[in-house]
Design a protein around this motif. Structure first.
Motif, PDB file in Angstrom:
ATOM      1  N   PHE A   3     -10.798  -4.491   8.804  1.00 13.01           N
ATOM      2  CA  PHE A   3      -9.744  -4.444   7.786  1.00 13.01           C
ATOM      3  C   PHE A   3      -8.843  -3.258   8.138  1.00 13.01           C
ATOM      4  N   PRO A   4      -7.872  -3.510   9.026  1.00 13.01           N
ATOM      5  CA  PRO A   4      -7.036  -2.395   9.502  1.00 13.01           C
ATOM      6  C   PRO A   4      -6.263  -1.708   8.370  1.00 13.01           C
ATOM      7  N   MET A   5      -6.197  -0.403   8.438  1.00 18.00           N
ATOM      8  CA  MET A   5      -5.516   0.365   7.405  1.00 18.00           C
ATOM      9  C   MET A   5      -4.016   0.024   7.315  1.00 18.00           C
ATOM     10  N   ASP A   6      -3.456  -0.453   8.433  1.00 18.05           N
ATOM     11  CA  ASP A   6      -2.034  -0.869   8.403  1.00 18.05           C
ATOM     12  C   ASP A   6      -1.806  -1.935   7.331  1.00 18.05           C
ATOM     13  N   ILE A   7      -2.759  -2.877   7.214  1.00 17.72           N
ATOM     14  CA  ILE A   7      -2.631  -3.932   6.194  1.00 17.72           C
ATOM     15  C   ILE A   7      -2.765  -3.332   4.809  1.00 17.72           C
ATOM     16  N   ARG A   8      -3.754  -2.457   4.656  1.00 20.87           N
ATOM     17  CA  ARG A   8      -3.981  -1.829   3.337  1.00 20.87           C
ATOM     18  C   ARG A   8      -2.710  -1.165   2.855  1.00 20.87           C
ATOM     19  N   GLN A   9      -2.002  -0.503   3.802  1.00 22.43           N
ATOM     20  CA  GLN A   9      -0.771   0.207   3.417  1.00 22.43           C
ATOM     21  C   GLN A   9       0.405  -0.756   3.215  1.00 22.43           C
ATOM     22  N   ALA A  10       0.555  -1.716   4.145  1.00 22.36           N
ATOM     23  CA  ALA A  10       1.720  -2.621   4.083  1.00 22.36           C
ATOM     24  C   ALA A  10       1.686  -3.511   2.839  1.00 22.36           C
ATOM     25  N   ALA A  50      -0.269  -2.916  -0.062  1.00 21.34           N
ATOM     26  CA  ALA A  50      -1.098  -2.176  -1.039  1.00 21.34           C
ATOM     27  C   ALA A  50      -1.157  -2.838  -2.423  1.00 21.34           C
ATOM     28  N   SER A  51       0.005  -3.071  -3.037  1.00 18.56           N
ATOM     29  CA  SER A  51      -0.008  -3.597  -4.404  1.00 18.56           C
ATOM     30  C   SER A  51      -0.507  -5.034  -4.434  1.00 18.56           C
ATOM     31  N   TRP A  52      -0.067  -5.850  -3.468  1.00 15.73           N
ATOM     32  CA  TRP A  52      -0.495  -7.254  -3.418  1.00 15.73           C
ATOM     33  C   TRP A  52      -2.018  -7.324  -3.288  1.00 15.73           C
ATOM     34  N   ILE A  53      -2.581  -6.521  -2.412  1.00 12.24           N
ATOM     35  CA  ILE A  53      -4.035  -6.532  -2.190  1.00 12.24           C
ATOM     36  C   ILE A  53      -4.779  -6.156  -3.478  1.00 12.24           C
ATOM     37  N   GLU A  54      -4.258  -5.158  -4.177  1.00 12.50           N
ATOM     38  CA  GLU A  54      -4.940  -4.696  -5.392  1.00 12.50           C
ATOM     39  C   GLU A  54      -4.824  -5.697  -6.539  1.00 12.50           C
ATOM     40  N   ALA A  55      -3.855  -6.627  -6.429  1.00 11.22           N
ATOM     41  CA  ALA A  55      -3.650  -7.620  -7.499  1.00 11.22           C
ATOM     42  C   ALA A  55      -4.542  -8.854  -7.337  1.00 11.22           C
ATOM     43  N   GLN A  56      -5.258  -8.961  -6.205  1.00  9.64           N
ATOM     44  CA  GLN A  56      -6.100 -10.139  -5.945  1.00  9.64           C
ATOM     45  C   GLN A  56      -7.556  -9.869  -6.348  1.00  9.64           C
ATOM     46  N   ASP A  57      -8.254 -10.961  -6.672  1.00  8.62           N
ATOM     47  CA  ASP A  57      -9.671 -10.840  -7.052  1.00  8.62           C
ATOM     48  C   ASP A  57     -10.556 -11.122  -5.831  1.00  8.62           C
ATOM     49  N   TRP A  58     -10.726 -10.130  -4.982  1.00 11.32           N
ATOM     50  CA  TRP A  58     -11.504 -10.294  -3.743  1.00 11.32           C
ATOM     51  C   TRP A  58     -12.987 -10.457  -4.022  1.00 11.32           C
ATOM     52  N   GLU A  59     -13.446  -9.846  -5.124  1.00 18.88           N
ATOM     53  CA  GLU A  59     -14.872  -9.890  -5.442  1.00 18.88           C
ATOM     54  C   GLU A  59     -15.314 -11.328  -5.717  1.00 18.88           C
ATOM     55  N   THR A  60     -14.510 -12.055  -6.490  1.00 17.85           N
ATOM     56  CA  THR A  60     -14.845 -13.455  -6.779  1.00 17.85           C
ATOM     57  C   THR A  60     -14.728 -14.291  -5.507  1.00 17.85           C
ATOM     58  N   ALA A  61     -13.645 -14.032  -4.741  1.00 17.80           N
ATOM     59  CA  ALA A  61     -13.408 -14.804  -3.511  1.00 17.80           C
ATOM     60  C   ALA A  61     -14.552 -14.621  -2.496  1.00 17.80           C
ATOM     61  N   ALA A  62     -15.200 -13.462  -2.537  1.00 17.64           N
ATOM     62  CA  ALA A  62     -16.288 -13.188  -1.591  1.00 17.64           C
ATOM     63  C   ALA A  62     -17.440 -14.181  -1.763  1.00 17.64           C
ATOM     64  N   LEU A  96      -2.795 -14.081   2.518  1.00 20.05           N
ATOM     65  CA  LEU A  96      -2.715 -12.767   3.181  1.00 20.05           C
ATOM     66  C   LEU A  96      -1.915 -12.884   4.474  1.00 20.05           C
ATOM     67  N   LEU A  97      -2.190 -13.940   5.245  1.00 14.14           N
ATOM     68  CA  LEU A  97      -1.453 -14.131   6.500  1.00 14.14           C
ATOM     69  C   LEU A  97       0.037 -14.359   6.222  1.00 14.14           C
ATOM     70  N   SER A  98       0.338 -15.104   5.159  1.00 13.98           N
ATOM     71  CA  SER A  98       1.746 -15.338   4.801  1.00 13.98           C
ATOM     72  C   SER A  98       2.432 -14.028   4.404  1.00 13.98           C
ATOM     73  N   GLU A  99       1.721 -13.220   3.621  1.00 13.47           N
ATOM     74  CA  GLU A  99       2.277 -11.925   3.208  1.00 13.47           C
ATOM     75  C   GLU A  99       2.548 -11.037   4.428  1.00 13.47           C
ATOM     76  N   LEU A 100       1.609 -11.058   5.378  1.00 16.13           N
ATOM     77  CA  LEU A 100       1.778 -10.243   6.592  1.00 16.13           C
ATOM     78  C   LEU A 100       2.971 -10.728   7.404  1.00 16.13           C
ATOM     79  N   GLU A 101       3.127 -12.052   7.462  1.00 16.40           N
ATOM     80  CA  GLU A 101       4.246 -12.626   8.204  1.00 16.40           C
ATOM     81  C   GLU A 101       5.573 -12.219   7.563  1.00 16.40           C
ATOM     82  N   ARG A 102       5.603 -12.244   6.225  1.00 18.24           N
ATOM     83  CA  ARG A 102       6.812 -11.851   5.486  1.00 18.24           C
ATOM     84  C   ARG A 102       7.159 -10.393   5.802  1.00 18.24           C
ATOM     85  N   VAL A 103       6.156  -9.523   5.757  1.00 22.62           N
ATOM     86  CA  VAL A 103       6.374  -8.092   6.035  1.00 22.62           C
ATOM     87  C   VAL A 103       6.826  -7.902   7.485  1.00 22.62           C
ATOM     88  N   ARG A 104       6.186  -8.629   8.401  1.00 16.90           N
ATOM     89  CA  ARG A 104       6.510  -8.485   9.828  1.00 16.90           C
ATOM     90  C   ARG A 104       7.969  -8.873  10.109  1.00 16.90           C
TER      91      ARG A 104
END
Lengths: 130, 130
Positions: B26-33, B35-47, B60-68
């Motif tokens: 989980f590269p820190m670049d993603i965490r930073q790029a 940040a708010s989107w990641i914190e708004a998702q329910d990863w615990e349930t998805a796990a 997540l991949l779509s969000e990364l593509e948008r940022v890129r």
């Protein structure tokens, strides 16, 4: 102007060729952080001289450590630390391989840059894609 | 203030704990790029929900593509592309694992942040080091 600075001014189409040169074997973060220092070293000779490559590998790690300690940004500092660890795992037992990788990247960059100075770019660009 | 912003304000000693949470998984670049989107998702349930994890991995991949695509800096754009490829190789066949990794990172961050609010930090800091 350093070779790396010239690269930044390439048009997108040629930047994509540069993009393909860099991966975990030689992260672009290093290329950027140590641009002038990297260009001042003789990687081509080191690629065929194990003891020279060992010294240059050690110097590269020292340069990275110097940059990391000066870096104020938490993310950049973190990435630099990860890259240092990856390089140590990858090249400690074979520093000449690192010299070869860097030497190839620099040569390919020069080839890409020279293609912008060529009137007839067709054949050269074709060779870049191969 | 996002959790990630709060993290940036930690003292060096605690930032080092955060440092250890992030690597290729989980590269820190993603965490930073993102940040708010990641914190708004329910990863615990998805796990623990494969189909939910699949959708969130795709998002997540779509969000990364948008940022890129919005990124002007050549190095950042290059790094983002490499990270997208790494994530696809690592998690396409097991998106729930990615959700578990992200969920763990966010929980550990909260634990580190909460340690700054604790009068007696001794035991909690000790547990962070284990």
């Amino acid at each position: 102007m350093s070779q790396w600075k010239q690269i930044q001014h390439l048009e997108i189409r040629l930047l994509e060729h540069v993009d393909y040169l860099y991966d975990d074997n030689f992260p672009m973060d290093i290329r950027q952080a140590l641009a002038s220092w990297i260009e001042a070293q003789d990687w081509e000779t080191a690629a065929n001289d194990e003891s020279m490559a060992t010294v240059m590998f050690s110097n590269l790690l020292s340069e990275l450590e110097r940059v990391r300690l000066q870096e104020q940004n938490f993310l950049q500092r973190h990435n630099m630390k990860i890259i240092q660890q990856q390089l140590q795992v990858k090249y400690t037992s074979n520093p000449a391989l690192m010299a070869r990788v860097i030497s190839t990247c620099l040569r390919e960059e020069r080839r890409i840059l020279s293609s912008t100075c060529t009137q007839e770019q067709g054949p050269l660009e074709k060779s870049l894609q191969n």
